[in-house]
Scaffold this motif. Structure first.
Motif, short mmCIF file in Angstrom:
data_model
loop_
_atom_site.label_atom_id
_atom_site.label_comp_id
_atom_site.label_asym_id
_atom_site.label_seq_id
_atom_site.Cartn_x
_atom_site.Cartn_y
_atom_site.Cartn_z
N MET A 164 74.08 66.35 32.39
CA MET A 164 73.56 65.51 33.47
C MET A 164 74.29 64.17 33.52
SD MET A 164 69.71 63.99 33.90
CE MET A 164 69.01 65.52 33.33
N LEU A 165 74.53 63.57 32.36
CA LEU A 165 75.23 62.28 32.30
C LEU A 165 76.66 62.43 32.79
CD1 LEU A 165 73.91 60.94 28.86
CD2 LEU A 165 73.20 60.23 31.16
N ALA A 166 77.30 63.56 32.45
CA ALA A 166 78.68 63.79 32.91
C ALA A 166 78.73 63.91 34.43
CB ALA A 166 79.24 65.05 32.26
N VAL A 167 77.75 64.60 35.01
CA VAL A 167 77.70 64.74 36.47
C VAL A 167 77.55 63.39 37.14
CG1 VAL A 167 76.36 65.69 38.38
CG2 VAL A 167 76.81 67.10 36.38
N LEU A 168 76.68 62.56 36.61
CA LEU A 168 76.44 61.24 37.20
C LEU A 168 77.65 60.33 37.03
CD1 LEU A 168 72.75 60.66 36.03
CD2 LEU A 168 73.52 60.97 38.38
N TRP A 169 78.28 60.37 35.87
CA TRP A 169 79.41 59.49 35.58
C TRP A 169 80.63 59.85 36.43
CZ3 TRP A 169 79.89 54.95 33.35
CH2 TRP A 169 81.16 54.49 32.97
N GLU A 170 80.87 61.17 36.59
CA GLU A 170 82.06 61.63 37.31
C GLU A 170 81.78 61.95 38.78
OE1 GLU A 170 83.49 65.00 35.16
OE2 GLU A 170 83.58 63.92 33.25
N HIS A 171 80.52 61.72 39.22
CA HIS A 171 80.12 62.02 40.61
C HIS A 171 80.39 63.50 40.93
CE1 HIS A 171 79.49 57.75 41.40
NE2 HIS A 171 80.67 57.54 40.83
N GLY A 172 80.00 64.36 40.02
CA GLY A 172 80.24 65.79 40.17
C GLY A 172 81.28 66.25 39.16
N THR A 173 81.04 67.39 38.55
CA THR A 173 81.97 67.86 37.53
C THR A 173 82.11 69.38 37.61
OG1 THR A 173 82.45 67.87 35.15
CG2 THR A 173 80.15 68.06 35.79
N ALA A 174 83.33 69.87 37.36
CA ALA A 174 83.59 71.31 37.36
C ALA A 174 83.28 71.90 35.99
CB ALA A 174 85.03 71.59 37.75
N ILE A 175 82.77 73.12 35.98
CA ILE A 175 82.45 73.80 34.72
C ILE A 175 82.83 75.26 34.87
CG2 ILE A 175 80.06 74.18 35.49
CD1 ILE A 175 79.19 74.00 32.58
N SER A 176 83.55 75.78 33.88
CA SER A 176 84.01 77.17 33.95
C SER A 176 82.83 78.12 33.83
CB SER A 176 85.02 77.46 32.85
OG SER A 176 84.40 77.39 31.57
N ARG A 177 83.06 79.37 34.24
CA ARG A 177 82.00 80.39 34.16
C ARG A 177 81.57 80.61 32.71
NH1 ARG A 177 80.95 85.17 37.69
NH2 ARG A 177 79.77 86.68 36.47
N ALA A 178 82.54 80.65 31.78
CA ALA A 178 82.22 80.86 30.37
C ALA A 178 81.41 79.70 29.81
CB ALA A 178 83.50 81.06 29.57
N ARG A 179 81.81 78.49 30.15
CA ARG A 179 81.07 77.32 29.66
C ARG A 179 79.68 77.26 30.27
NH1 ARG A 179 82.81 71.00 30.66
NH2 ARG A 179 81.00 70.06 29.64
N CYS A 180 79.58 77.64 31.53
CA CYS A 180 78.28 77.68 32.19
C CYS A 180 77.37 78.70 31.50
CB CYS A 180 78.47 78.05 33.67
SG CYS A 180 76.96 78.02 34.65
N ALA A 181 77.93 79.86 31.15
CA ALA A 181 77.15 80.88 30.45
C ALA A 181 76.70 80.39 29.08
CB ALA A 181 77.95 82.16 30.31
N ALA A 182 77.60 79.69 28.36
CA ALA A 182 77.25 79.16 27.05
C ALA A 182 76.14 78.12 27.16
CB ALA A 182 78.49 78.54 26.39
N GLN A 183 76.24 77.27 28.17
CA GLN A 183 75.20 76.25 28.37
C GLN A 183 73.87 76.89 28.71
OE1 GLN A 183 74.97 73.48 31.96
NE2 GLN A 183 75.88 72.13 30.43
#
Length: 314
Positions: A81-100
């Motif tokens: 959440m902090l990364a999204v706010l700091w970068e005004h949106g952030t990309a995340i790979s499918r594998a990283r999304c699955a891990a999260q």
């Protein structure tokens, strides 16, 4: 057979709160302060329980694991959440999304099981006090906690594999704070009814089952307390029940709202508000709800602070 004209999604773009860029920095600072409070409160509780021998009891053993899980649970979601706010949106790979998603589901499931175990522990302490020592042995409490971790892993593994066998196509924007199930389901194409059924079945086995254990345990506690003649004893036990049930209602209520409902046509804004409650607020409040209202914990904290103060020499 009709031709399918779509592009498969290999990465997702988290864009929560980007529609209000002027609020990005204030929200970042607020959530960062909440996260630091969560880390300090729960880590401090773990250290306090380990250091003070008076807190080496089954109840505080379960509480230390709850604090550990809350730290992990919050770190998985709030950091994103902090990364999204700091970068005004952030990309995340499918594998990283699955891990999260796996880690979030893993720690959230353990949280549910630990809350149910703590309710059962209080039931034994209040309703079966003479048998408490023989029931809540070291082997029993280690087995209960180990069972919570194993069940949490199993649930998270099945749900993650099921969720990410879905086909995601078209746009890849997730208007949410991390990779959670409801926003992911909005990106699916084709028939996903089988996967959704499996996910819901596992959610039903975790949340409602734990809720039943908690409610039944506290029902017997209330009945036992009503037979206590001492007004002070009744008030103390009712206060403990009220605090626990408040936290349970907040955590389970928000999770059930997010998962056990029809996700079509739901407001992303409302989903984000609810997600903040169970990812940010609840882990931060748990040390207060379960610990700081307790006399033994207050005394242990005062003792630890007094030891930390430098001694004055004449």
């Amino acid at each position: 057979m009709a031709a399918r004209n779509y592009t498969l999604v290999s990465e997702f773009l988290l864009i929560a709160f980007t529609e209000h860029p002027q609020w990005a920095l204030p929200l970042f600072l607020v959530f960062l302060s909440f996260y630091v409070s969560t880390l300090v409160g729960n880590t401090g509780m773990i250290v306090l329980i380990r250091k003070d021998r008076r807190l080496h009891t089954p109840m505080y053993f379960f509480l230390s694991h709850l604090s550990f899980v809350d730290v992990c649970y919050s770190s998985v979601t709030v950091s994103q959440m902090l990364a999204v706010l700091w970068e005004h949106g952030t990309a995340i790979s499918r594998a990283r999304c699955a891990a999260q998603f796996f880690l979030f589901t893993f720690f959230a499931s353990i949280d549910c099981y630990l809350l149910a175990i703590m309710a059962y522990d209080r039931y034994v302490a209040v309703c079966r006090p003479l048998l408490y020592v023989t029931i809540m042995t070291e082997k029993a409490r280690v087995g209960l906690v180990a069972g919570a971790y194993i069940a949490g892993f199993s649930s998270a593994f099945v749900r993650t594999v099921t969720a990410f066998t879905l086909t995601f196509c078209g746009h890849n924007e997730i208007n949410f704070i991390f990779c959670d199930l409801p926003p992911l389901l909005k990106l699916t194409c084709g028939d996903s009814s089988t996967q959704e059924t499996v996910i819901i079945v596992f959610a039903v086995f975790v949340m409602p089952a734990c809720t039943v254990v908690i409610l039944v345990s506290y029902l017997f506690i209330v009945l036992a307390v009503l037979r206590i003649r001492s007004a002070g004893g009744r008030a103390k036990t009712f206060s403990t029940c009220a605090s626990h049930l408040t936290a349970v209602a907040l955590f389970f209520g928000t999770l059930i709202f997010m998962y056990l409902r029809d996700n079509s046509g739901q407001s992303s804004e409302g989903d984000r508000v609810v997600s903040v409650l169970y990812t940010v607020v609840t882990p931060m409040l748990n040390p207060l709800i379960y610990s700081l209202r307790n006399k033994e914990v207050k005394e242990a904290a005062k003792k630890a602070l007094s030891r930390a103060k430098p001694s004055r020499r004449p």
